[in-house]
Design an enzyme around this catalytic site. Structure first.
Site, PDB file in Angstrom:
ATOM      1  N   ARG A 299       5.269   6.372  13.826  1.00  0.00           N
ATOM      2  CA  ARG A 299       5.058   7.192  12.504  1.00  0.00           C
ATOM      3  C   ARG A 299       4.183   9.054  12.730  1.00  0.00           C
ATOM      4  O   ARG A 299       3.810   9.190  12.842  1.00  0.00           O
ATOM      5  CB  ARG A 299       4.196   5.729  11.519  1.00  0.00           C
TER       6      ARG A 299
ATOM      7  N   HIS B  40       5.206   0.056   0.483  1.00  0.00           N
ATOM      8  CA  HIS B  40       5.422  -0.946   1.166  1.00  0.00           C
ATOM      9  C   HIS B  40       4.823  -1.395   1.849  1.00  0.00           C
ATOM     10  O   HIS B  40       3.476  -1.729   1.419  1.00  0.00           O
ATOM     11  CB  HIS B  40       5.958   0.416   2.186  1.00  0.00           C
TER      12      HIS B  40
ATOM     13  N   HIS C 169       1.056  -1.690   0.122  1.00  0.00           N
ATOM     14  CA  HIS C 169       0.003   0.267   0.148  1.00  0.00           C
ATOM     15  C   HIS C 169       1.035   1.479   0.197  1.00  0.00           C
ATOM     16  O   HIS C 169       1.886   1.164   0.697  1.00  0.00           O
ATOM     17  CB  HIS C 169      -1.378   0.407   1.438  1.00  0.00           C
TER      18      HIS C 169
ATOM     19  N   ASP D 195      -0.184   4.897   1.955  1.00  0.00           N
ATOM     20  CA  ASP D 195      -0.314   5.447   3.413  1.00  0.00           C
ATOM     21  C   ASP D 195      -1.708   6.050   2.267  1.00  0.00           C
ATOM     22  O   ASP D 195      -0.988   7.374   1.391  1.00  0.00           O
ATOM     23  CB  ASP D 195       1.012   5.919   4.103  1.00  0.00           C
TER      24      ASP D 195
END
Length: 313
Positions: free
Chosen positions: A272, A257, A98, A100
């Site tokens: 994150r 990723h 995917h 983000d």
């Protein structure tokens, strides 16, 4: 007083990935170092820093703010932080390819991920270069992709194959998924977008895609698999073995990723921080289209030119 450093860029693969040595990340980095880090990011798509043990969430956030405008932690997952999102194996394992947050119109520029707690084995992450994937398409597929638009939504499938052996874990996964889907977002993005800084053409796909505009489910699935396989070809990827003190930054506009779920029931947590981006445009300059959901509380829309920020729309 700012801290001046010199960067040592160690290339990790032919198409993607570099390790950056010789820098201590902080919110006090000088402009030249910040510019060099951003340049390395544009060139290598994902960059890695070892031995950043001095960073905590606040330090990571301060460093991120030197690179751009930070977003809220997430558009819908608000229970675990407002600016920094914990990537916590007790709630979800993002073990599918995917980019983000593509279910909103303002696709993030970049993400910064810092290792906090790691399993004894496994738990690596893999990135793929969506710009190289585009350039390697045969001309007929390039022409097709440039005329395709895809529907992205936050009705996702992270937990679809969870086997339910541990009921407590299953409950946390279900609760996370319910929060993830608590507000519905749907956006139509071009399959080929023009990168706002480099000018490269890149493929915009990943697991938030539900179908292609104007195509049925069967045709969409076949075409998605064809293009997605091009993105994730092994020669087009880099795999990172995390160590405590590591920080990774990836260009979310030019990568996908995959967090590899190969560490059994061990605990894994990373922090994150996300940088705001712009609204994608296709090769003819047409912008992405919102179908449902309002992402203004999540992120500003940021002009890609350094130092210039567009107002949230």
């Amino acid at each position: 007083m700012s801290t001046r450093t010199s960067l040592d860029v160690v290339k990790l693969g032919a198409h993607i990935g570099a390790r950056i040595d010789g820098v201590r990340l902080s919110g006090d980095l000088d402009e030249a170092t910040v510019a060099a880090i951003n340049s390395a990011l544009l060139t290598h798509k994902v960059i890695f820093f070892r031995n950043q043990d001095h960073l905590d969430d606040d330090g990571q956030l301060a460093f991120a703010q030197r690179l751009g405008t930070t977003t809220a932690a997430h558009p819908t997952v608000l229970s675990r932080g407002t600016r920094v999102l914990p990537i916590d194996s007790r709630y979800d394992k993002a073990n599918s390819w995917h980019t983000d947050v593509t279910f909103v119109d303002r696709v993030p520029k970049a993400s910064l991920l810092r290792a906090v707690a790691l399993p004894e084995y496994g738990g690596t992450t893999v990135w793929a270069n969506t710009a190289t994937a585009y350039t390697q398409l045969p001309e007929p597929l390039r022409l097709l992709a440039e005329n395709l638009w895809a529907v992205h939504t936050n009705k996702y499938d992270y937990a679809a194959d969870y086997d339910g052996r541990h009921e407590q874990l299953a409950d946390t996964v279900r609760e996370h998924r319910a929060e993830f889907e608590s507000e519905y977002f749907e956006t139509e993005h071009p399959v080929v977008r023009v990168h706002p800084e480099s000018g490269e053409r890149v493929l915009l796909l990943g697991h938030f895609v539900k179908r292609f505009v104007g195509l049925g489910a069967t045709e969409s699935a076949a075409l998605f698999d064809l293009l997605q396989t091009r993105i994730t070809k092994l020669e087009n990827t880099v795999r990172w073995n995390w160590q405590l003190g590591d920080l990774a930054i990836w260009d979310n506009r030019a990568t996908q990723h995959y967090a590899v779920s190969d560490y059994d029931d061990q605990f894994r947590r990373l922090s994150r921080v996300t940088l705001a981006g712009d609204i994608p445009v296709d090769v003819q300059g047409r912008p992405s289209r919102v179908v449902a959901g309002d992402a203004t509380r999540y992120s500003a829309v940021v002009d890609p030119l350094p130092g210039r920020h567009a107002k949230a729309s």
